[in-house]
Write an enzyme that holds these catalytic residues in place. Structure first.
Site, PDB file in Angstrom:
ATOM      1  N   LYS A 117      11.730 -40.215  23.747  1.00  0.00           N
ATOM      2  CA  LYS A 117      13.151 -39.928  23.934  1.00  0.00           C
ATOM      3  C   LYS A 117      13.564 -40.287  25.359  1.00  0.00           C
ATOM      4  O   LYS A 117      12.800 -40.060  26.304  1.00  0.00           O
ATOM      5  CB  LYS A 117      13.416 -38.438  23.663  1.00  0.00           C
ATOM      6  CG  LYS A 117      14.895 -38.046  23.635  1.00  0.00           C
ATOM      7  CD  LYS A 117      15.052 -36.552  23.294  1.00  0.00           C
ATOM      8  CE  LYS A 117      16.505 -36.126  23.209  1.00  0.00           C
ATOM      9  NZ  LYS A 117      16.644 -34.693  22.875  1.00  0.00           N
ATOM     10  N   SER A 135      17.259 -29.707  18.820  1.00  0.00           N
ATOM     11  CA  SER A 135      17.342 -31.159  18.984  1.00  0.00           C
ATOM     12  C   SER A 135      16.135 -31.948  18.508  1.00  0.00           C
ATOM     13  O   SER A 135      16.196 -33.172  18.429  1.00  0.00           O
ATOM     14  CB  SER A 135      17.603 -31.508  20.452  1.00  0.00           C
ATOM     15  OG  SER A 135      18.957 -31.311  20.751  1.00  0.00           O
ATOM     16  N   SER A 145      19.848 -33.768  19.210  1.00  0.00           N
ATOM     17  CA  SER A 145      20.063 -34.918  20.062  1.00  0.00           C
ATOM     18  C   SER A 145      18.934 -35.956  20.014  1.00  0.00           C
ATOM     19  O   SER A 145      19.145 -37.087  20.438  1.00  0.00           O
ATOM     20  CB  SER A 145      20.239 -34.466  21.509  1.00  0.00           C
ATOM     21  OG  SER A 145      19.058 -33.844  21.984  1.00  0.00           O
TER      22      SER A 145
END
Lengths: 480, 481
Positions: B82, B181, B157
């Site tokens: 990420k 997330s 996210s």
């Protein structure tokens, strides 16, 4: 009749701690260094970096708290103080607001002769830990500003007093007391000029006898005791003038300009920022348990009062000497180390009080700046006591010792400074001096005792100072 | 057709094959980039891809494997990370214009742990800007599409990481979870995602959103990969004061099929108003599987769930407002052009560099911390947080695992969520309590809705009970396989 006013003063004192590394990372705290060389992702506020508390900072803070009779907060926390400025890389400063490490202490200061009380307590509201900011350098030539984060993250404690002081003298006595305690702890060198001790003065005035405090101002940029005294006097008068002319004192922060001997407003209470303090989620609460506190307590040094009584008992020194030596921890350490090497305490004391203080004063230095070693100091005293060198030579050697920490034994040999004790050589010089100065010989024989002083001087000059003046005196009398 | 086959393996299976010499590490990297060439243009899972670097790294890893220096279960596996985890020499943007060109000089501790284990990082995945969002639509670099149905969002996210795993554009990925997330995009994309107990994985190098809630965790094809990766990245780190010393991080030891006597509680509030009926029936069907396998399943009242959302958005926004102050145009990242007055520089840089959702949360966070409001909002939220923790403590006195949905619905359509932020916030209802209480939670696929979109099952454990979750999840996964 003019009204009488009382000055009410409280102090916020920032002290830079003498840790080797910064408060939240492993970077060096050393002065100097090219810009941004003592930095890492943590102290430059890089994304993803996290602070880790340097335990030594807490230990120094606790040490100062214990020395100032504070209560130690056993469960203390760090808070973020949010404000934007380029010297502050995260745009928040890690400090302590809600649970500072020390609270509710006091120090005692001596009051001047003639006061009704001999001592006065100055309350300490709190002591908290925080990080220093970096340094902005404005380049007017290039029209830009540069930032150096070498100082960013250097540990500080802020000591906040109660509004207990009433004069510049009391303020200075309080600061000297704090400085002494902290220097004894080894927690900081506390140099105002270099910024390792900084004091902000909160001051208000009120009519004598009034119960309520007046509106206060905060004065910043005070770099010496003299500047502090002048700023207090100036601000007191400024506030009294305002009150007498029917105007109000505005609560504000003012900056003192010591060269102009005046202050100007930096920001008023209305401009005061909302720092949005909240507990720093990156740092767990600091729990100070009994065992840790006890270890710190045991390591507390001998402070001045204890040192004084020990010196009285152990070294048989006059109080005057003891006061001067213990005035500085550094000087007291030097004294003790030199005595431990076998030097006579009173002789060591004499060298410190006379020659050392003289040179410090001439050079405008503090006792903390003494850089010579006790070994070389003891060697010099030994040379003098054994009359290997005479006192005039000894003073010269001492100057070299003070400046460069020379080895006195090697130095004396190298420069051929030994006292000449060879009576044959001395007798030849004395006879020559007598022959060259018939008038003085005549004067002496006619009862002018002082004439012998001149002859001694001439002999010492001919010997290039390397004779024992007592031996010269004796030989002259004999030959006359 | 070797390439197609290789992509079917899980991370652990792939590493086995590589160590046996059936594949080279470069085969795996080439296979992944081959897949990317076909699907990435439409899906947009990645912000940054570094093929040359990955191939060079693959060669190095291969040498170490051949020399017997790398023998671990992740050696040679191509990974996605990420884009809020710092990667040394590889740009780390947080999907924000603010950090569009930021290249860190250091790697996050979790990334270092993966690399020590022989993983090959191929790129950085798209995400909601600074991890603020639930759909990956707040990314400055554009949306990511759900590989299961490209008209839908992948969740957020960590949407890029979940989509990349689901689309086989990597073998496994790292994400971060502040309020769901990892778990929610895993659920939307039909993969496994886990948020460990707060303090299990070092946060050093994770660009902070809500520091007291953020945790890094894996997004994987199956539960075994999840356990192995978590085992690899869990560590006590001197550089993170909130990281914990744990001796029980041998998570793969819990890969056992056994839930006999496991006490499972389903909070009634997790099945109530707002829950999509199809999601509800999938979750209840999963509960039935556990019951059949010998677990004791019952419903109970977990009060306070309704207070979790306001408490979460207060605390996370407060911390974010401070954490994001460092992005000011002075030291790195975006700087507004032709501005020479300091405050104007700050204002323009931050106005231009941050997107609307980030600004909304900075303003919200600044407000709840301001003098006069601090007690009423921030302190009150902290008290709610403590009460939620207490409610979970009480629940875990009775149950080993709490079972429920991950999200109220399956993945929404692109463009549906941002118009109503409040509705988007409400979608976090089942996941955020876990962050507030610091608990571990895992999301595993448990079926599909009528439109073929995956439904996620959430299992929540008490602090440090990841093994219980892994064992339960593994048992379920093996049963429904």
């Amino acid at each position: 009749m003019a009204k009488q006013y009382e000055t009410v003063i409280g102090l916020e004192v920032h002290v830079e701690l003498a840790t080797r590394t910064k408060i939240f990372c492993g970077c060096s705290t050393a002065f100097g260094g090219a810009p941004n060389t003592h930095t890492c992702p943590v102290c430059t506020g890089m994304p993803g970096s996290l602070p880790v508390l340097n335990k030594q900072v807490a230990e120094y803070a606790i040490g100062v708290g214990l020395a100032t009779n504070c209560t130690i907060t056993r469960y203390c926390k760090f808070d973020r103080k949010n404000y934007f400025y380029p010297d502050n890389p995260q745009n928040y400063q890690i400090s302590q607001l809600y649970l500072p490490i020390c609270r509710d202490g006091y120090v005692e200061i001596g009051l001047p002769a003639g006061a009704t009380e001999r001592k006065k307590r100055i309350g300490i509201h709190e002591i908290h830990m925080e990080e220093d900011a970096g340094k902005l350098i404005h380049d007017d030539w290039e029209g830009c500003s540069l930032v150096d984060y070498n100082r960013s993250g250097v540990p500080l404690i802020e000591i906040v007093s109660e509004p207990d002081m009433r004069s510049a003298d009391e303020v200075i006595a309080y600061l000297e007391k704090l400085r002494m305690l902290i220097q004894y702890l080894g927690a900081s060198d506390c140099k105002l000029q270099e910024g390792s001790m900084r004091a902000d003065v909160n001051l208000s005035v009120r009519e004598a006898g009034a119960k309520e405090f007046g509106t206060r101002t905060e004065m910043k940029n005070l770099n010496s005791f003299r500047a502090i005294a002048r700023a207090i006097e100036g601000e007191r008068e400024r506030q009294i003038d305002l009150i007498e002319s029917g105007k109000a004192v505005v609560q504000e922060t003012r900056r003192w300009d010591d060269t102009q001997e005046t202050s100007y407003a930096m920001r008023s209470k209305e401009d005061a920022q909302d720092y949005r303090y909240f507990p720093d989620p990156d740092l767990p609460p600091l729990c100070i348990d009994d065992a840790w506190l006890e270890r710190i307590r045991e390591r507390q040094p001998e402070f001045r009062e204890e040192k004084r009584s020990r010196y009285r008992e152990t070294f048989d020194l006059p109080d005057y000497d003891i006061d001067l030596i213990t005035d500085s921890k550094h000087m007291a350490d030097l004294f003790e180390a030199t005595v431990a090497l076998g030097a006579h305490p009173k002789k060591v004391s004499n060298w410190l009080m006379v020659e050392t203080l003289r040179i410090l004063k001439e050079k405008g230095l503090d006792p903390e700046d003494i850089a010579f070693s006790p070994e070389h100091f003891a060697a010099l005293i030994d040379l003098t006591e054994r009359k290997v060198i005479n006192s005039t030579v000894a003073k010269k050697v001492f100057e070299a010792l003070f400046d460069e920490d020379i080895d006195p034994v090697a130095y004396v040999e190298e420069k051929g400074l030994r006292t000449v004790n060879d009576e044959g050589a001395l007798r030849g010089i004395v006879e020559q001096v007598l022959a060259e100065n018939p008038q003085s010989v005549e004067d002496y024989k006619n009862g002018k005792e002082k004439a012998i002083g001149f002859l001694v001087g001439q002999t010492m000059k001919a010997m290039k100072g390397k004779a024992d003046p007592a031996a010269v005196n004796k030989l002259l009398k004999e030959l006359l | 057709m070797v390439n197609r086959d290789i992509l079917d393996y899980t991370a652990v299976e792939l590493s086995e094959k590589i160590k046996k010499g059936e594949f080279r590490v470069t085969d795996a990297v080439e296979a992944v980039f081959g897949q990317i060439a076909g699907t990435e243009e439409e899906l947009h899972c990645y912000v940054t891809l570094e093929k040359d670097r990955a191939l060079a790294r693959a060669a190095g890893v291969q040498e170490q494997i051949d020399a017997g220096a790398l023998t671990g279960p992740l050696a040679g596996v191509p990974f996605a990370v990420k884009d809020n985890l710092c990667t040394r020499g590889m740009r780390t943007t947080c999907s924000s214009k603010m950090l569009e060109n930021f290249v860190p000089a250091y790697s996050a501790e979790a990334v270092l742990k993966l690399e020590e284990a022989g993983a090959v990082i191929i790129g950085k995945t798209n995400m909601d800007e600074f991890a603020m969002g639930s759909t990956t639509e707040t990314s400055y670099f554009g949306v990511t599409r759900n590989p299961r149905n490209t008209a839908h969002v992948p969740g957020g996210s960590s949407g890029g990481s979940a989509a990349a795993v689901a689309a086989r554009e990597c073998f496994a990925a790292l994400g971060s979870d502040t309020g769901g997330s990892i778990r929610q995009p895993a659920s939307y994309c039909g993969v496994v995602g886990m948020k460990p107990t707060y303090g299990t994985v070092s946060r050093y190098g994770l660009v902070a959103y809500g520091s007291s809630l953020d945790q890094i965790g894996p997004l994987t094809k199956d539960v075994r990969d999840c356990a192995v990766i978590l085992e690899t990245i869990a560590s006590h780190d001197e550089k993170d004061s909130t990281s914990m010393r744990r001796t029980d991080t041998d998570f793969s030891s819990a890969l056992k099929e056994d839930v006999k006597g496991l006490r499972i509680g389903i909070p009634k509030d997790y099945l109530g108003r707002g829950l999509d009926p199809e999601v509800k029936s999938a979750v209840l069907a999963a509960a039935e599987v556990f019951r059949e396998k010998g677990a004791v399943v019952e419903e109970f009242d977990l009060s306070l769930a309704e207070y979790a959302i306001p408490a979460y958005y207060t605390i996370a926004a407060a911390e974010a407002s401070s954490n994001l102050e460092r992005f000011d145009g002075i030291k790195y990242g975006y700087r507004a052009p032709e501005t020479d007055e300091l405050h104007l520089l700050y204002k323009r840089t931050r106005s231009q560099g941050f997107g609307p959702e980030v600004k909304r949360r900075i303003m919200l966070g600044s407000f709840v911390l301001s003098s006069g409001y601090y007690d009423a909002y921030y302190l009150k939220a902290l008290r709610v947080k403590a009460l939620i923790k207490k409610a979970f403590d009480q629940a875990f006195a009775k149950y080993d695992v709490i079972l429920g949905p991950v999200a109220p619905t399956t993945a929404p359509k692109l463009g549906e969520s941002l118009s109503d932020p409040l509705k988007m916030y409400l979608g976090d209802i089942y996941t955020i309590s876990v962050n507030l209480a610091g608990l571990p939670g895992i999301s595993i696929p448990c079926g599909e809705d009528a439109g073929g979109l995956p439904v996620g099952l959430q299992l929540i454990g008490d602090c440090f009970r990841e093994k219980t979750l892994i064992q339960a999840a593994y048992t379920y996964e093996q049963e429904v396989k």
